[in-house]
Structure formats: structure tokens, C-alpha cells
Scaffold this motif. Structure first.
Motif, PDB file in Angstrom:
ATOM      1  N   GLY A  97      91.796   7.463  50.896  1.00  0.00           N
ATOM      2  CA  GLY A  97      90.370   7.297  50.658  1.00  0.00           C
ATOM      3  C   GLY A  97      89.531   7.801  51.810  1.00  0.00           C
ATOM      4  O   GLY A  97      88.513   8.480  51.620  1.00  0.00           O
ATOM      5  N   ALA A  98      89.950   7.485  53.042  1.00  0.00           N
ATOM      6  CA  ALA A  98      89.231   7.970  54.221  1.00  0.00           C
ATOM      7  C   ALA A  98      89.274   9.490  54.298  1.00  0.00           C
ATOM      8  O   ALA A  98      88.264  10.143  54.602  1.00  0.00           O
ATOM      9  CB  ALA A  98      89.837   7.357  55.487  1.00  0.00           C
ATOM     10  N   SER A  99      90.425  10.086  53.995  1.00  0.00           N
ATOM     11  CA  SER A  99      90.565  11.545  54.060  1.00  0.00           C
ATOM     12  C   SER A  99      89.709  12.227  52.995  1.00  0.00           C
ATOM     13  O   SER A  99      89.036  13.230  53.277  1.00  0.00           O
ATOM     14  CB  SER A  99      92.032  11.932  53.881  1.00  0.00           C
ATOM     15  N   LEU A 100      89.741  11.706  51.768  1.00  0.00           N
ATOM     16  CA  LEU A 100      88.956  12.313  50.691  1.00  0.00           C
ATOM     17  C   LEU A 100      87.473  12.292  51.013  1.00  0.00           C
ATOM     18  O   LEU A 100      86.763  13.290  50.834  1.00  0.00           O
ATOM     19  CB  LEU A 100      89.223  11.584  49.377  1.00  0.00           C
ATOM     20  N   LEU A 101      86.975  11.165  51.517  1.00  0.00           N
ATOM     21  CA  LEU A 101      85.554  11.071  51.812  1.00  0.00           C
ATOM     22  C   LEU A 101      85.172  11.964  52.994  1.00  0.00           C
ATOM     23  O   LEU A 101      84.086  12.550  53.011  1.00  0.00           O
ATOM     24  CB  LEU A 101      85.175   9.612  52.100  1.00  0.00           C
ATOM     25  N   LEU A 102      86.063  12.101  53.978  1.00  0.00           N
ATOM     26  CA  LEU A 102      85.798  13.016  55.085  1.00  0.00           C
ATOM     27  C   LEU A 102      85.734  14.461  54.602  1.00  0.00           C
ATOM     28  O   LEU A 102      84.866  15.234  55.035  1.00  0.00           O
ATOM     29  CB  LEU A 102      86.882  12.880  56.160  1.00  0.00           C
ATOM     30  N   ILE A 103      86.654  14.846  53.714  1.00  0.00           N
ATOM     31  CA  ILE A 103      86.632  16.199  53.172  1.00  0.00           C
ATOM     32  C   ILE A 103      85.305  16.471  52.465  1.00  0.00           C
ATOM     33  O   ILE A 103      84.662  17.512  52.668  1.00  0.00           O
ATOM     34  CB  ILE A 103      87.813  16.401  52.201  1.00  0.00           C
ATOM     35  N   CYS A 104      84.871  15.521  51.629  1.00  0.00           N
ATOM     36  CA  CYS A 104      83.615  15.697  50.897  1.00  0.00           C
ATOM     37  C   CYS A 104      82.417  15.742  51.842  1.00  0.00           C
ATOM     38  O   CYS A 104      81.475  16.522  51.627  1.00  0.00           O
ATOM     39  CB  CYS A 104      83.447  14.575  49.878  1.00  0.00           C
ATOM     40  N   ASP A 105      82.444  14.932  52.887  1.00  0.00           N
ATOM     41  CA  ASP A 105      81.343  14.934  53.849  1.00  0.00           C
ATOM     42  C   ASP A 105      81.276  16.258  54.605  1.00  0.00           C
ATOM     43  O   ASP A 105      80.192  16.805  54.827  1.00  0.00           O
ATOM     44  CB  ASP A 105      81.520  13.766  54.826  1.00  0.00           C
ATOM     45  N   ILE A 106      82.410  16.776  54.993  1.00  0.00           N
ATOM     46  CA  ILE A 106      82.437  18.062  55.703  1.00  0.00           C
ATOM     47  C   ILE A 106      81.960  19.193  54.793  1.00  0.00           C
ATOM     48  O   ILE A 106      81.179  20.065  55.208  1.00  0.00           O
ATOM     49  CB  ILE A 106      83.859  18.340  56.239  1.00  0.00           C
ATOM     50  N   ILE A 107      82.408  19.195  53.534  1.00  0.00           N
ATOM     51  CA  ILE A 107      81.944  20.207  52.579  1.00  0.00           C
ATOM     52  C   ILE A 107      80.432  20.119  52.409  1.00  0.00           C
ATOM     53  O   ILE A 107      79.723  21.144  52.388  1.00  0.00           O
ATOM     54  CB  ILE A 107      82.651  20.030  51.222  1.00  0.00           C
ATOM     55  N   GLY A 108      79.909  18.888  52.296  1.00  0.00           N
ATOM     56  CA  GLY A 108      78.475  18.705  52.136  1.00  0.00           C
ATOM     57  C   GLY A 108      77.674  19.221  53.317  1.00  0.00           C
ATOM     58  O   GLY A 108      76.541  19.701  53.155  1.00  0.00           O
ATOM     59  N   ARG A 109      78.257  19.176  54.503  1.00  0.00           N
ATOM     60  CA  ARG A 109      77.555  19.687  55.692  1.00  0.00           C
ATOM     61  C   ARG A 109      77.677  21.197  55.853  1.00  0.00           C
ATOM     62  O   ARG A 109      76.883  21.796  56.571  1.00  0.00           O
ATOM     63  CB  ARG A 109      78.097  18.989  56.942  1.00  0.00           C
ATOM     64  N   LEU A 110      78.656  21.799  55.217  1.00  0.00           N
ATOM     65  CA  LEU A 110      78.894  23.234  55.406  1.00  0.00           C
ATOM     66  C   LEU A 110      78.342  24.100  54.282  1.00  0.00           C
ATOM     67  O   LEU A 110      78.035  25.271  54.506  1.00  0.00           O
ATOM     68  CB  LEU A 110      80.399  23.493  55.536  1.00  0.00           C
ATOM     69  N   VAL A 111      78.215  23.553  53.069  1.00  0.00           N
ATOM     70  CA  VAL A 111      77.927  24.386  51.911  1.00  0.00           C
ATOM     71  C   VAL A 111      76.555  25.050  52.001  1.00  0.00           C
ATOM     72  O   VAL A 111      76.383  26.206  51.554  1.00  0.00           O
ATOM     73  CB  VAL A 111      78.075  23.554  50.606  1.00  0.00           C
ATOM     74  N   ILE A 112      75.553  24.404  52.576  1.00  0.00           N
ATOM     75  CA  ILE A 112      74.239  25.027  52.781  1.00  0.00           C
ATOM     76  C   ILE A 112      73.798  24.823  54.236  1.00  0.00           C
ATOM     77  O   ILE A 112      72.641  24.551  54.509  1.00  0.00           O
ATOM     78  CB  ILE A 112      73.185  24.470  51.799  1.00  0.00           C
ATOM     79  N   HIS A 113      74.736  24.922  55.142  1.00  0.00           N
ATOM     80  CA  HIS A 113      74.475  24.737  56.574  1.00  0.00           C
ATOM     81  C   HIS A 113      73.273  25.581  57.017  1.00  0.00           C
ATOM     82  O   HIS A 113      73.134  26.723  56.600  1.00  0.00           O
ATOM     83  CB  HIS A 113      75.727  25.158  57.359  1.00  0.00           C
ATOM     84  N   PRO A 114      72.343  25.026  57.817  1.00  0.00           N
ATOM     85  CA  PRO A 114      72.397  23.750  58.552  1.00  0.00           C
ATOM     86  C   PRO A 114      71.862  22.552  57.773  1.00  0.00           C
ATOM     87  O   PRO A 114      71.707  21.483  58.331  1.00  0.00           O
ATOM     88  CB  PRO A 114      71.500  24.039  59.758  1.00  0.00           C
ATOM     89  N   TYR A 115      71.564  22.723  56.488  1.00  0.00           N
ATOM     90  CA  TYR A 115      71.129  21.599  55.660  1.00  0.00           C
ATOM     91  C   TYR A 115      72.359  20.913  55.072  1.00  0.00           C
ATOM     92  O   TYR A 115      73.484  21.363  55.258  1.00  0.00           O
ATOM     93  CB  TYR A 115      70.179  22.086  54.573  1.00  0.00           C
ATOM     94  N   GLU A 116      72.120  19.813  54.338  1.00  0.00           N
ATOM     95  CA  GLU A 116      73.247  19.032  53.831  1.00  0.00           C
ATOM     96  C   GLU A 116      73.098  18.736  52.341  1.00  0.00           C
ATOM     97  O   GLU A 116      71.979  18.620  51.836  1.00  0.00           O
ATOM     98  CB  GLU A 116      73.376  17.700  54.579  1.00  0.00           C
ATOM     99  N   VAL A 117      74.232  18.631  51.695  1.00  0.00           N
ATOM    100  CA  VAL A 117      74.309  18.090  50.344  1.00  0.00           C
ATOM    101  C   VAL A 117      74.852  16.669  50.468  1.00  0.00           C
ATOM    102  O   VAL A 117      75.838  16.455  51.185  1.00  0.00           O
ATOM    103  CB  VAL A 117      75.245  18.941  49.460  1.00  0.00           C
ATOM    104  N   PRO A 118      74.237  15.690  49.823  1.00  0.00           N
ATOM    105  CA  PRO A 118      74.746  14.309  49.944  1.00  0.00           C
ATOM    106  C   PRO A 118      76.207  14.218  49.547  1.00  0.00           C
ATOM    107  O   PRO A 118      76.655  14.866  48.588  1.00  0.00           O
ATOM    108  CB  PRO A 118      73.852  13.514  48.977  1.00  0.00           C
ATOM    109  N   VAL A 119      76.958  13.418  50.286  1.00  0.00           N
ATOM    110  CA  VAL A 119      78.386  13.296  50.015  1.00  0.00           C
ATOM    111  C   VAL A 119      78.635  12.742  48.613  1.00  0.00           C
ATOM    112  O   VAL A 119      79.643  13.066  47.974  1.00  0.00           O
ATOM    113  CB  VAL A 119      79.055  12.422  51.094  1.00  0.00           C
ATOM    114  N   GLY A 120      77.714  11.932  48.115  1.00  0.00           N
ATOM    115  CA  GLY A 120      77.862  11.403  46.763  1.00  0.00           C
ATOM    116  C   GLY A 120      77.846  12.503  45.716  1.00  0.00           C
ATOM    117  O   GLY A 120      78.556  12.419  44.703  1.00  0.00           O
ATOM    118  N   THR A 121      77.047  13.557  45.944  1.00  0.00           N
ATOM    119  CA  THR A 121      76.998  14.682  45.012  1.00  0.00           C
ATOM    120  C   THR A 121      78.306  15.460  45.034  1.00  0.00           C
ATOM    121  O   THR A 121      78.877  15.795  43.985  1.00  0.00           O
ATOM    122  CB  THR A 121      75.830  15.617  45.375  1.00  0.00           C
ATOM    123  N   VAL A 122      78.794  15.768  46.250  1.00  0.00           N
ATOM    124  CA  VAL A 122      80.058  16.497  46.379  1.00  0.00           C
ATOM    125  C   VAL A 122      81.202  15.686  45.780  1.00  0.00           C
ATOM    126  O   VAL A 122      82.045  16.208  45.032  1.00  0.00           O
ATOM    127  CB  VAL A 122      80.349  16.811  47.861  1.00  0.00           C
TER     128      VAL A 122
END
Length: 316
Positions: free
Chosen positions: A271-296
Motif C-alpha cells: 500500500g505504501a509503495s503503490l501510493l508513493l508511485i501514484c504520488d510521484i507520477i502526479g508530480r511528474l506528469v505536468i511538472h512543475p505542476y501537480e495532479v492530485p494523487v487521488g486522480t492518478v
């Protein structure tokens, strides 16, 4: 043990990557002035810890809920626990807006506990025991509670706050001093890990559990407390985070079976790994802006859940 080792290494790697990802370039900041240390210790470290604590706690609480209901298609987010916790937070915000944070957390936990207990009574009153009936009733109950929360929020001009609780799953605002309540969710997770054998026996059914010397009612209450506390702490800190408590326990159970003593730690790490992956994707997909981790997580979790439904469990 090998799976635990690999997941631990993956989690450490993801945590290190999370510390390096963000709008600010820490290397340039260190070269220019000392603000990089403030960014690192005040934002990056708290955010990474908050993501890990939330992911592990939600995954384990999903297992607990599934054992209580003996159904693999439920999690706290689909049985009204989150909406009930939001109702408790809303009540304190309206009637005691200056209350201490621990009062708000207590109200959210009690309300989440009450809402989940009502759901359990609804399930017992339904004659059909079809495997899909439980999550269906849970979604209806969640929808009713969510509508009540939204209506009250609209009438009291608190709709923006309610939206943050119910619909975001956003870690961008996590800084030092605003995430520490998640350690309480971490403590509840440890409690569930220590009681893994009891939850495993409870999953066999109340009759068999009683025959094995267990007091099912006591274990159910313990499980409900764990689920309510975890849900309330995560919701008040970052909002609703979907799918973690649903897909991670099911994937782990496909791999390791239902021996909770061995699989619960793997579930927490997953669970910790999955949420970290989603959080990192959310920070990178439109960097330097963010997509909420809940959306990812909503996208990735939906794909994983459909895969779980489509792929039959391996036999033998």
C-alpha cells in the motif's frame, strides 16, 4: 520473507525518489542559499512520510474490513466510513469551529465508527448473501451519507471544505506540523498487525471463530476502531484516497493466500509503495505542476480492480 525484502527495497527506492522530485531544484537551492534545507525537512520529508503512512494504513484497514465482512470487494471507502468521518468533521466545524484538532479527530473517528456499525447492521438485515450485494449496499450507503454531507456543506457555506475531504486525495499541502496525526493511523496499523491471527480466524465465520475460542464481537469492535481511526486521520489530513484498501489486499491475497500473519506486512508495504508511485507520477506528469494523487490512483486503481475481476484466481 523474500517478498518482504524486495518490497522494502522498492519502498526505500521510491521514498528516495520522492525526496528528490518536486518543483524546486534542491541542488540549485543548496548552491544559492540555505532554503533547500527548509524545503527538504519542512516539505519533502513530511510529504513522503505522509504518503507512506497513508498507503500502509489504508491497505491494512482494507484487509481488516474484508475480514470483518468476509468479502473481498469492500474497503472503508465503499462502506460509508469516509463519509461518516466527514460528517463528524463537519459537525465539529459548524458547532465548535475553534475546537482543538484532537477534538475534530475524535469526532471524525466516532462518526466513522458509528457509520460503519450502521452499515454492518444493514448487511445483517439483508437476506441475500451474494458476494456483490455487500459492496452494492455499501456504495448506496456511502452515496446517501455523501449526499447528506454535501447538502449540509452547501447550506452552511462549507462546500469547499467538504470537497477537500471527500474528493481530492491531495498531498501537496502536507508540511511539517500538518501531517503528524497520521502517526496515529500508523499506530492503529501496528495494532492490526499484532492482531493479525485474530482477524484471520474471524474471517472463517463467527461460528467457527467462537468454536476456536475467539470472541468475535470483541475482534469486530477492534477492527472497526482501527478502520475508523485510519479513515478519519487520512481524510482530515489529505482527503479521500480511493482503491488502496481494495486492490492491494486482493493482489497480495492472490500471491500469498489468506495467512494474515505472513501477508499483512506485505500488504502494508504494498500500500505504501503503490501510493508513493501514484504520488510521484502526479508530480511528474505536468511538472512543475501537480495532479492530485487521488486522480492518478483512481485511474491506476480502476485498471487494477478490473484486472482482478477479469483474471480468475489461480487454483491450487
Amino acid at each position: 520473507m523474500r517478498l518482504v525484502t524486495w518490497l522494502s527495497l522498492a519502498l526505500i527506492t521510491l521514498a528516495a525518489l520522492s525526496l528528490l522530485v518536486g518543483a524546486a531544484d534542491l541542488r540549485a537551492a543548496f548552491a544559492q542559499d540555505g532554503r533547500a534545507a527548509l524545503i527538504f525537512w519542512g516539505s519533502r520529508v513530511p510529504r513522503t512520510l505522509a504518503v507512506m503512512l497513508s498507503g500502509a494504513a489504508l491497505a491494512v484497514s482494507g484487509v481488516v474490513m474484508q475480514q470483518i465482512l468476509r468479502n473481498k470487494f469492500v474497503e472503508p471507502g465503499t462502506v460509508g466510513t469516509g463519509e461518516s468521518a466527514a460528517l463528524g468533521l463537519l459537525a465539529v466545524t459548524i458547532f465548535a469551529p475553534d475546537a482543538a484538532i484532537w477534538v475534530k479527530m475524535l469526532a471524525a473517528s466516532v462518526a466513522g465508527l458509528a457509520g460503519t456499525a450502521v452499515f454492518l447492521r444493514l448487511i445483517r438485515a439483508i437476506p441475500s448473501r451474494d458476494v456483490l450485494m455487500v459492496p452494492l449496499v455499501g456504495l448506496i450507503w456511502s452515496g446517501v451519507l455523501g449526499a447528506v454531507v454535501l447538502h449540509i456543506g452547501w447550506q452552511t457555506d462549507l462546500i469547499q471544505l467538504v470537497t477537500v475531504w471527500l474528493m481530492t486525495g491531495e498531498f501537496s499541502g502536507v508540511i511539517a506540523g500538518r501531517y503528524e496525526l497520521l502517526w496515529i493511523a500508523g499506530a492503529a496499523t501496528v495494532l492490526a498487525l499484532l492482531a493479525a491471527d485474530r482477524f484471520a480466524i474471524l474471517g472463517l465465520g463467527h461460528g467457527l471463530a467462537t468454536g476456536l475460542g475467539l470472541r468475535p464481537a470483541v475482534v469486530v469492535r477492534l477492527g472497526l476502531v482501527v478502520v475508523a481511526v485510519v479513515t478519519a486521520m487520512v481524510m482530515a489530513t489529505v482527503g479521500m484516497v480511493p482503491f488502496v484498501g481494495l486492490v492491494v489486499p486482493n493482489i497480495v491475497s492472490r500471491i500469498m493466500g489468506d495467512n494474515l500473519r505472513k501477508s499483512l506486512l506485505v500488504t502494508a508495504l504494498g500500500g505504501a509503495s503503490l501510493l508513493l508511485i501514484c504520488d510521484i507520477i502526479g508530480r511528474l506528469v505536468i511538472h512543475p505542476y501537480e495532479v492530485p494523487v487521488g486522480t492518478v490512483l483512481g485511474i491506476i486503481g480502476a485498471v487494477l480492480f478490473l484486472w482482478l475481476l477479469w483474471r480468475a484466481p489461480a487454483l491450487g
